[in-house]
Design an enzyme around this catalytic site. Sequence first.
Site, PDB file in Angstrom:
ATOM      1  N   CYS A 101      -9.077   2.025   5.909  1.00  0.00           N
ATOM      2  CA  CYS A 101      -8.161   2.386   4.824  1.00  0.00           C
ATOM      3  C   CYS A 101      -8.706   1.854   3.492  1.00  0.00           C
ATOM      4  O   CYS A 101      -8.985   0.660   3.362  1.00  0.00           O
ATOM      5  CB  CYS A 101      -6.795   1.777   5.129  1.00  0.00           C
ATOM      6  SG  CYS A 101      -5.678   1.857   3.744  1.00  0.00           S
ATOM      7  N   HIS A 131      -2.538  -4.762  18.797  1.00  0.00           N
ATOM      8  CA  HIS A 131      -1.929  -4.380  17.524  1.00  0.00           C
ATOM      9  C   HIS A 131      -1.220  -3.041  17.698  1.00  0.00           C
ATOM     10  O   HIS A 131      -1.782  -2.113  18.293  1.00  0.00           O
ATOM     11  CB  HIS A 131      -3.002  -4.285  16.426  1.00  0.00           C
ATOM     12  CG  HIS A 131      -2.410  -4.160  15.061  1.00  0.00           C
ATOM     13  ND1 HIS A 131      -1.943  -2.969  14.570  1.00  0.00           N
ATOM     14  CD2 HIS A 131      -2.169  -5.081  14.111  1.00  0.00           C
ATOM     15  CE1 HIS A 131      -1.456  -3.162  13.357  1.00  0.00           C
ATOM     16  NE2 HIS A 131      -1.569  -4.444  13.053  1.00  0.00           N
ATOM     17  N   CYS A 145       0.871  -1.179   0.000  1.00  0.00           N
ATOM     18  CA  CYS A 145       0.000   0.000   0.000  1.00  0.00           C
ATOM     19  C   CYS A 145       0.915   1.240   0.000  1.00  0.00           C
ATOM     20  O   CYS A 145       2.130   1.113   0.223  1.00  0.00           O
ATOM     21  CB  CYS A 145      -0.859   0.001   1.254  1.00  0.00           C
ATOM     22  SG  CYS A 145       0.148   0.046   2.757  1.00  0.00           S
ATOM     23  N   HIS A 171       2.797   2.211  11.435  1.00  0.00           N
ATOM     24  CA  HIS A 171       1.786   2.035  12.490  1.00  0.00           C
ATOM     25  C   HIS A 171       1.728   3.216  13.459  1.00  0.00           C
ATOM     26  O   HIS A 171       0.763   3.349  14.211  1.00  0.00           O
ATOM     27  CB  HIS A 171       2.106   0.796  13.334  1.00  0.00           C
ATOM     28  CG  HIS A 171       1.916  -0.502  12.623  1.00  0.00           C
ATOM     29  ND1 HIS A 171       0.879  -0.731  11.767  1.00  0.00           N
ATOM     30  CD2 HIS A 171       2.617  -1.658  12.676  1.00  0.00           C
ATOM     31  CE1 HIS A 171       0.966  -1.973  11.307  1.00  0.00           C
ATOM     32  NE2 HIS A 171       2.007  -2.554  11.825  1.00  0.00           N
ATOM     33  N   SER A 195       0.936 -10.080   9.976  1.00  0.00           N
ATOM     34  CA  SER A 195       0.273  -8.984   9.285  1.00  0.00           C
ATOM     35  C   SER A 195      -1.247  -9.126   9.394  1.00  0.00           C
ATOM     36  O   SER A 195      -1.845 -10.049   8.849  1.00  0.00           O
ATOM     37  CB  SER A 195       0.717  -8.984   7.820  1.00  0.00           C
ATOM     38  OG  SER A 195      -0.218  -8.289   7.030  1.00  0.00           O
ATOM     39  N   GLU A 204      -0.678  -0.466  15.807  1.00  0.00           N
ATOM     40  CA  GLU A 204      -1.410   0.724  15.340  1.00  0.00           C
ATOM     41  C   GLU A 204      -2.494   1.098  16.356  1.00  0.00           C
ATOM     42  O   GLU A 204      -2.669   2.278  16.690  1.00  0.00           O
ATOM     43  CB  GLU A 204      -2.058   0.441  13.973  1.00  0.00           C
ATOM     44  CG  GLU A 204      -2.959   1.581  13.525  1.00  0.00           C
ATOM     45  CD  GLU A 204      -3.990   1.166  12.490  1.00  0.00           C
ATOM     46  OE1 GLU A 204      -3.609   0.531  11.493  1.00  0.00           O
ATOM     47  OE2 GLU A 204      -5.178   1.482  12.692  1.00  0.00           O
ATOM     48  N   CYS A 262       1.936   6.370   8.673  1.00  0.00           N
ATOM     49  CA  CYS A 262       1.040   6.521   7.516  1.00  0.00           C
ATOM     50  C   CYS A 262       0.076   7.686   7.764  1.00  0.00           C
ATOM     51  O   CYS A 262      -0.424   7.856   8.881  1.00  0.00           O
ATOM     52  CB  CYS A 262       0.256   5.232   7.318  1.00  0.00           C
ATOM     53  SG  CYS A 262      -0.972   5.389   6.019  1.00  0.00           S
ATOM     54  N   HIS A 269       5.326  -5.765   8.848  1.00  0.00           N
ATOM     55  CA  HIS A 269       5.184  -7.173   9.220  1.00  0.00           C
ATOM     56  C   HIS A 269       5.597  -8.056   8.053  1.00  0.00           C
ATOM     57  O   HIS A 269       4.780  -8.788   7.490  1.00  0.00           O
ATOM     58  CB  HIS A 269       3.735  -7.481   9.610  1.00  0.00           C
ATOM     59  CG  HIS A 269       3.294  -6.778  10.850  1.00  0.00           C
ATOM     60  ND1 HIS A 269       3.954  -6.882  12.052  1.00  0.00           N
ATOM     61  CD2 HIS A 269       2.254  -5.961  11.088  1.00  0.00           C
ATOM     62  CE1 HIS A 269       3.341  -6.168  12.960  1.00  0.00           C
ATOM     63  NE2 HIS A 269       2.310  -5.584  12.400  1.00  0.00           N
ATOM     64  N   ASN A 304      -3.646  -7.323   8.111  1.00  0.00           N
ATOM     65  CA  ASN A 304      -4.437  -7.194   6.875  1.00  0.00           C
ATOM     66  C   ASN A 304      -4.285  -8.431   5.999  1.00  0.00           C
ATOM     67  O   ASN A 304      -5.216  -8.799   5.290  1.00  0.00           O
ATOM     68  CB  ASN A 304      -4.095  -5.884   6.150  1.00  0.00           C
ATOM     69  CG  ASN A 304      -2.790  -5.950   5.389  1.00  0.00           C
ATOM     70  OD1 ASN A 304      -2.762  -6.395   4.256  1.00  0.00           O
ATOM     71  ND2 ASN A 304      -1.701  -5.541   6.009  1.00  0.00           N
TER      72      ASN A 304
HETATM   73 FE1  F3S Z   1      -1.146   1.009   4.335  1.00  0.00          FE
HETATM   74 FE2  F3S Z   1      -1.660   3.195   5.655  1.00  0.00          FE
HETATM   75 FE3  F3S Z   1      -3.582   1.720   4.733  1.00  0.00          FE
HETATM   76  S1  F3S Z   1      -0.004   1.775   6.064  1.00  0.00           S
HETATM   77  S2  F3S Z   1      -2.808  -0.340   4.867  1.00  0.00           S
HETATM   78  S3  F3S Z   1      -2.139   2.844   3.501  1.00  0.00           S
HETATM   79  S4  F3S Z   1      -3.502   2.693   6.687  1.00  0.00           S
END
Ligand code: F3S
Length: 279
Positions: free
Chosen positions: A188, A122, A12, A72, A216, A124, A94, A41, A218
């Site tokens: 996100c 986590h 991302c 994070h 990870s 974040e 981010c 991660h 996600n």
């Molecule tokens: Fe990546 Fe930021 Fe989304 S690190 S997963 S763009 S919240």
Amino acid sequence: MDVRLARKLGFCFGVERAIETASRSLEQRGGDISSLGEIIHNRQVVEKLAAEGLHVIDDPDEATGTVLIRSHGEGPEVFEKLARRGVEIVDATCVLVKRAQHVVERLAREGYQVVVIGQAEHPEVKAVSAYAPDVVCVDTPEDLDRLPAGGKVGIVCQTTHSPEHFGGMVGRIVARGYPEVRIVNTLCQEVRDRQAAAVELAGEVDVMFVLGGKQSANTRQLAELCAERGVPTHHLEGWQDFAAEMVAGKTVAGVTAGASTPKWVIEEFVGNLRRHPPG
Ligand code: F3S
């Protein structure tokens, strides 16, 4: 084997930026900088950057020289601690995580009991929760008993959660009868796009491979969504975890990857799988 890729997968923009920031800082300072926690991660990326001089530290009290804050993010106390130690801070939080932190701060200032829907452990979620006092973190219906009985409630979500999970938890909180509930969507879009593409692909293939670190969130979520779609799903870190029996009796395989999975891991896996005979 016939191998199809999700139309959105892999890095991302937040992770890309963190890695670029780390590489640039390493270059400018001739190596030897620290990252507070692993930058992403993904073991392969962490090992590669370690070879270039990015050392992982777990405690801000160990920090010296230059310290990178990963995507994070970190709580305000960590920034204060680092500033007191006189270290140079390179902040690669981010922008979407920063936004969630600002929202939490604002909600608390406006008198809301802040609720973060996310995994309490986590990094974040820990960092976001640090921007307001007495934040309640909930991730399952059982956790809701921790919420106060009344008052006004302000809700945000871990950026990597699915809209379905966020919506389901919000519904349960609203059903508890609070006089005022303020919901800020901190999901996100990058994650949502990867989730939608993965679920779409899972409906077209015999087996799904989800590539990414086991830590990870996600990536794990992508694997869960594909499995829920009813297709056999394997969450692997890379080609080294592949076993021929995973594709026994299958002709079409789908591949997706989490937001912290580098392109070369995906390309190596897809190249090898394409050369693998159908099961
Ligand atoms: Fe990546 Fe930021 Fe989304 S690190 S997963 S763009 S919240």
